[in-house]
Design a protein around this motif. Sequence first.
Motif, PDB file in Angstrom:
ATOM      1  N   ILE A  86      43.956 -12.545 -10.479  1.00 26.91           N
ATOM      2  CA  ILE A  86      42.501 -12.662 -10.488  1.00 26.91           C
ATOM      3  C   ILE A  86      41.977 -11.775  -9.366  1.00 26.91           C
ATOM      4  O   ILE A  86      42.491 -11.818  -8.250  1.00 26.91           O
ATOM      5  CB  ILE A  86      42.034 -14.110 -10.211  1.00 26.91           C
ATOM      6  N   SER A  87      40.937 -10.996  -9.664  1.00 25.70           N
ATOM      7  CA  SER A  87      40.307 -10.199  -8.605  1.00 25.70           C
ATOM      8  C   SER A  87      38.797 -10.406  -8.637  1.00 25.70           C
ATOM      9  O   SER A  87      38.221 -10.752  -9.671  1.00 25.70           O
ATOM     10  CB  SER A  87      40.663  -8.716  -8.739  1.00 25.70           C
ATOM     11  N   PHE A  88      38.184 -10.179  -7.478  1.00 23.15           N
ATOM     12  CA  PHE A  88      36.750 -10.393  -7.293  1.00 23.15           C
ATOM     13  C   PHE A  88      36.136  -9.138  -6.695  1.00 23.15           C
ATOM     14  O   PHE A  88      36.739  -8.504  -5.824  1.00 23.15           O
ATOM     15  CB  PHE A  88      36.486 -11.569  -6.351  1.00 23.15           C
ATOM     16  N   GLN A  89      34.936  -8.807  -7.150  1.00 22.43           N
ATOM     17  CA  GLN A  89      34.222  -7.658  -6.599  1.00 22.43           C
ATOM     18  C   GLN A  89      32.735  -7.969  -6.587  1.00 22.43           C
ATOM     19  O   GLN A  89      32.194  -8.478  -7.578  1.00 22.43           O
ATOM     20  CB  GLN A  89      34.497  -6.413  -7.442  1.00 22.43           C
ATOM     21  N   TRP A  90      32.090  -7.658  -5.480  1.00 24.86           N
ATOM     22  CA  TRP A  90      30.647  -7.864  -5.379  1.00 24.86           C
ATOM     23  C   TRP A  90      29.892  -6.728  -6.049  1.00 24.86           C
ATOM     24  O   TRP A  90      30.264  -5.566  -5.906  1.00 24.86           O
ATOM     25  CB  TRP A  90      30.204  -7.928  -3.912  1.00 24.86           C
TER      26      TRP A  90
END
Length: 162
Positions: A86-90
């Motif tokens: 899982i990855s997150f980016q603003w």
Amino acid sequence: MSDLTHFNEQGRAKMVDVSDKQETVRIAVACSSIEVNRLIHSQISEGTNKKGDVFAVAQVAGIMAAKQTSSIIPMCHPIPLTGVNISFQWDIDESAGRYVVRIEAEAKTKGVTGVEMEALTAASAAALTIYDMCKAAGKDMVIGPTYLQHKSGGKNGDYDRS
């Protein structure tokens, strides 16, 4: 009724028999997002949320959800996952006051059925966990859209969302 794969001869739901399918490496990538307010963005970015590290908890929740997909989606086969990430980016637009977390979930297996539902479940659970972790700072968060971005492997071939 014979053309409907998830119904038996009595017209009742059944789990499809995949025992004759070829085992292949299968990968699916799903995306979701959650729009938050400025305070929530600050809490996540600065690590000041009272419940802890929002992205760390959401990452673990997404992985756990992928592993439990067949328990909550009735016709999904339990499959041996070989990897989940899982990855997150603003995505921030200060002038519009928009703070969006983009979530990408990748699920992999070597098996006879795909991992699309596991990737979608992982992305959804990660977004829901962010909501749960941050709701004390504002309940005006918006989740979605959630969609399949890519899949590979299996008899139906590859898919890429354009």
